[in-house]
Design a protein around this motif. Structure first.
Motif, mmCIF file in Angstrom:
data_model
loop_
_atom_site.group_PDB
_atom_site.id
_atom_site.type_symbol
_atom_site.label_atom_id
_atom_site.label_comp_id
_atom_site.label_asym_id
_atom_site.label_seq_id
_atom_site.Cartn_x
_atom_site.Cartn_y
_atom_site.Cartn_z
ATOM 1 N N PHE A 174 1.223 3.961 -3.068
ATOM 2 C CA PHE A 174 0.859 5.506 -2.977
ATOM 3 C C PHE A 174 2.148 6.223 -3.025
ATOM 4 O O PHE A 174 1.991 7.366 -3.912
ATOM 5 N N LYS B 229 0.897 -1.184 0.138
ATOM 6 C CA LYS B 229 0.135 -0.003 0.021
ATOM 7 C C LYS B 229 0.913 1.132 -0.034
ATOM 8 O O LYS B 229 0.432 2.212 -0.565
ATOM 9 N N ASN B 230 1.980 1.081 0.704
ATOM 10 C CA ASN B 230 2.790 2.307 0.827
ATOM 11 C C ASN B 230 3.498 2.537 -0.315
ATOM 12 O O ASN B 230 3.471 3.532 -0.754
ATOM 13 N N ILE C 115 -3.373 9.610 3.673
ATOM 14 C CA ILE C 115 -4.241 9.882 2.681
ATOM 15 C C ILE C 115 -5.498 10.728 2.670
ATOM 16 O O ILE C 115 -5.825 11.784 1.789
ATOM 17 N N ASP C 116 -6.077 10.555 4.039
ATOM 18 C CA ASP C 116 -7.176 11.420 4.271
ATOM 19 C C ASP C 116 -6.586 12.950 4.441
ATOM 20 O O ASP C 116 -7.349 13.915 4.067
ATOM 21 N N GLU D 45 3.779 13.120 1.762
ATOM 22 C CA GLU D 45 4.239 11.812 1.948
ATOM 23 C C GLU D 45 5.284 11.560 3.052
ATOM 24 O O GLU D 45 5.404 10.503 3.303
ATOM 25 N N ILE E 167 -1.187 4.998 6.719
ATOM 26 C CA ILE E 167 -1.468 5.458 5.286
ATOM 27 C C ILE E 167 -2.804 5.921 5.165
ATOM 28 O O ILE E 167 -3.007 7.087 4.431
ATOM 29 N N SER E 168 -3.691 5.405 5.591
ATOM 30 C CA SER E 168 -5.095 5.941 5.690
ATOM 31 C C SER E 168 -5.128 7.193 6.041
ATOM 32 O O SER E 168 -5.703 8.313 5.642
ATOM 33 N N LYS F 235 -6.152 14.134 0.863
ATOM 34 C CA LYS F 235 -7.560 14.150 0.088
ATOM 35 C C LYS F 235 -8.605 14.883 0.681
ATOM 36 O O LYS F 235 -9.461 15.333 0.004
#
Length: 141
Positions: free
Chosen positions: A41, A37-38, A84-85, A71, A80-81, A88
């Motif tokens: 991203f 996931k990282n 991202i939040d 990042e 990561i969540s 975004k």
């Protein structure tokens, strides 16, 4: 000399006011950067999944010269969540603030905050009580 901390460091930026340094454990950093996931991203920001830690830190330094890139949270071990939040959904209400803004999994974040606090105190105590024996760039935190 005894090795106290499993930390390496990387200079991200030098300004007239000081130096911005990222301290990290190379084993944990390798895990973070290899996490699927990282790495997926980070790819959108120019980091390649097969890059070495050094290569990724050079990219981070280049981006950091302009502005502190969002990042960096991945490199700091933030979930990561939440990273991202933060990127975004800038208007999303966070659950709490600590080392980062927490949008998800409050319980885990609070445990991590406590862990970070313990490590910070341990390092500060070692620096104060053993200033000639603290070595950074080692392995065992």
């Amino acid at each position: 000399m005894k090795k106290y901390f499993a930390l390496d460091y990387y200079e991200l930026k030098e300004t007239k006011n000081g130096v911005h340094i990222l301290f990290y454990n190379k084993f944990k950093m390798k895990e973070i950067l290899k996490d699927e996931k990282n790495s997926t991203f980070l790819k959108r920001f120019g980091y390649a999944p097969n890059n070495t830690i050094q290569e990724n830190l050079e990219i981070l330094r280049g981006r950091y010269k302009i502005v502190c890139p969002h990042e960096i949270g991945i490199f700091l071990g933030y979930p990561i969540s939440d990273v991202i939040d933060f990127i975004k959904c800038p208007n999303k209400k966070c659950l709490t603030k600590g080392y980062w803004k927490v949008y998800n999994d409050l319980e885990n974040a609070e445990l991590l905050f406590e862990s970070y606090d313990r490590v910070k105190i341990k390092i500060m105590d070692s620096i104060i009580n053993n200033p000639n024996k603290v070595i950074v760039g080692l392995n065992s935190l």
